[in-house]
Design a protein around this motif. Structure first.
Motif, short mmCIF file in Angstrom:
data_model
loop_
_atom_site.label_atom_id
_atom_site.label_comp_id
_atom_site.label_asym_id
_atom_site.label_seq_id
_atom_site.Cartn_x
_atom_site.Cartn_y
_atom_site.Cartn_z
N THR A 138 0.85 -1.18 0.00
CA THR A 138 0.00 0.00 0.00
C THR A 138 0.88 1.23 0.00
O THR A 138 0.97 1.94 0.98
N ILE A 143 -1.32 3.70 -5.07
CA ILE A 143 -2.72 3.59 -4.72
C ILE A 143 -3.52 4.47 -5.68
O ILE A 143 -3.26 5.65 -5.83
N VAL A 146 -9.73 7.06 -5.10
CA VAL A 146 -11.10 6.78 -5.47
C VAL A 146 -11.77 8.09 -5.89
O VAL A 146 -11.27 9.17 -5.59
N ARG A 183 -11.54 1.38 7.39
CA ARG A 183 -11.34 0.53 6.23
C ARG A 183 -12.59 0.61 5.38
O ARG A 183 -13.70 0.63 5.91
N ILE A 192 -10.14 -1.46 0.96
CA ILE A 192 -9.41 -0.29 0.47
C ILE A 192 -8.81 0.44 1.67
O ILE A 192 -9.51 0.74 2.63
N ALA A 196 -6.09 5.68 0.47
CA ALA A 196 -6.75 5.87 -0.82
C ALA A 196 -8.00 6.74 -0.73
O ALA A 196 -8.47 7.26 -1.73
#
Ligand code: C2E
Ligand code: CA
Ligand code: CA
Length: 401
Positions: A138, A143, A146, A183, A192, A196
């Motif tokens: 990660t 990453i 979104v 999370r 994810i 992110a």
């Protein structure tokens, strides 16, 4: 990665202008059962190969080379968004290797660590023990962020879930507190990581909604744990952006009351680097949170630039030393000096001192020695779902009595 056979399948590219060194590294790798080894004598041809989409799992890169040095190679690898692992090696002193490592990290490259010359099988093995396959990593750069729309939807559908990571007391390893880490569990069950989506939430005014969801879940959970007789406190990450909202203390206080948890059993962890942007409002909000009884923790201490000023102004109760001054500290005298003086400072200010990022016994020993009160990190436990955490607590308590 744990077993030898796992890393025997990895492919290596070794770049060093010294013919003897290249052969020596190859020999050591072969001794470890690693057969896929490519040797190159200069950075230029290495970059050429990599940019032509040749993939290697691990690049072992010499820092001192005549035509194009290791630092330049690092810069070009970053530009090419190289995502393989990198181990730096050099005959230079450890500070230079560390600086090069930090630079590569700052470029978001995946740095495994560094090796001094001549390379030994033990040194390579201990590096490879940290190797994680690319899809597990990660890293910030890798990453994909979104979209705000997707995130808003996930918040509305309550797909943001709390995970829990314990902090234990240095004295007797009893559980003092548990930190909530958000999370996002996607429709496919995939997870994810916060890196992110937290920055997206902050940029698009979604962070308050997200915080409220995490807080509602976590306070309810804490209420249940307290009803079962557990006395640990709860650490919650609060974005500095939420401190611009003057209603925030009341909102948080209401959720605590609704779940019968005293505000004094909650510590709000605030990342120092972003704190001071709107000082007047932040100070208003932080002071009222403290008046309600919430603990205030200065998170990632040592990474922001105005930490001293903030310590003086804001009524903190806890100081969390950033993991860059914790893990691997035994081999890093500069980081040790910062850890030790941060701990002294916190003691003088009467703050609870937390060390985060404790990954092994050596880290544990050092942070205990400098006087940290609470310890958190993979050495104790990784963040877990509520159910996993409950099972972990039982195991931990059994092992500790
Ligand atoms: P943080 O507050 O500094 O949290 C600690 C991070 O270090 C967590 O990453 C944790 O999983 C990781 N960690 C714990 N022990 C170790 C260790 O021994 N070694 C290493 N290398 N890492 C360790 P995570 O969960 O990915 O969270 C990243 C950051 O995202 C957090 O950093 C925090 O700043 C932010 N974050 C997470 N949840 C929330 C949230 O609900 N609200 C806000 N505003 N931020 C959040
Ligand atoms: Ca934190
Ligand atoms: Ca941190």
């Amino acid at each position: 990665m744990t077993s030898t056979s796992d890393y025997q399948a990895l492919s290596f590219l070794v770049v060093d202008d010294d013919d003897l060194m290249r052969r020596q590294v190859e020999l050591v790798l072969n001794q470890l059962g690693i057969e896929q080894v490519t040797l190159l004598a200069d950075g230029q041809s290495a970059l050429h190969k990599i940019i032509q989409e040749e993939t290697y799992d691990v690049l072992i890169l010499d820092l001192n080379m005549p035509s194009i040095d290791g630092i330049e190679v690092i810069r070009h690898l970053a530009e090419a968004e190289y995502d393989g692992a990198i181990a730096l090696f050099s005959g230079e002193d450890a500070r230079i290797l560390k600086a090069a490592e930090s630079l590569a990290n700052a470029h978001n490259l995946y740095v495994l660590g560094s090796l001094s010359k001549p390379v030994t099988a033990d040194a390579i093995e201990s590096l490879l023990n940290q190797f994680k396959p690319r899809d597990d990593i990660t890293r910030r750069g890798s990453i994909e962020k979104v979209s705000p729309g997707e995130l808003a939807d996930a918040i509305a559908r309550r797909q943001i879930q709390p995970f829990y990571q314990p902090k234990v007391r240095a004295t007797d390893k009893s559980i003092a507190s548990v930190e909530v880490l958000a999370r996002w569990i996607g429709d496919d069950g995939g997870m994810i990581p916060p890196i992110a989506f937290i920055p997206v939430a902050e940029e698009h005014d979604l962070i308050d909604d997200l915080t409220i969801i995490v807080v509602e879940h976590a306070f309810e959970q804490l209420g249940k744990w307290r009803a079962q007789g557990y006395e640990f406190s709860l650490g919650v990450n609060i974005s500095a952006d939420s401190l611009d909202n003057v209603d925030f203390p009341e909102k948080l206080g209401d959720i605590a009351t609704r779940n019968s948890v005293p505000c004094s059993s909650i510590v709000l962890e605030i990342t120092e680097s972003r704190l001071m942007q709107n000082l007047t409002t932040s100070l208003d909000v932080l002071t009222r949170l403290r008046l309600k009884g919430f603990g205030l923790s200065i998170d990632d201490f040592g990474t922001g630039y105005s930490s001293m000023d903030q310590l003086k102004t804001i009524p903190f109760t806890e100081l969390k030393i950033d993991r860059s001054f914790v893990h691997g500290i035994i081999d890093d005298p500069a980081a040790f000096a910062i850890l030790e003086s941060s701990a002294d400072l916190a003691k003088k200010l009467n703050l609870t001192i937390v060390a985060e990022g404790v990954e092994d016994q050596a880290d544990w020993d050092v942070v205990v020695k400098v006087g940290c009160d609470l310890i958190q990190g993979y050495f104790i436990a990784k963040p877990m779902s509520g159910g996993e955490f409950e099972r972990w607590v039982l195991d931990w308590e059994r092992g500790n009595t």
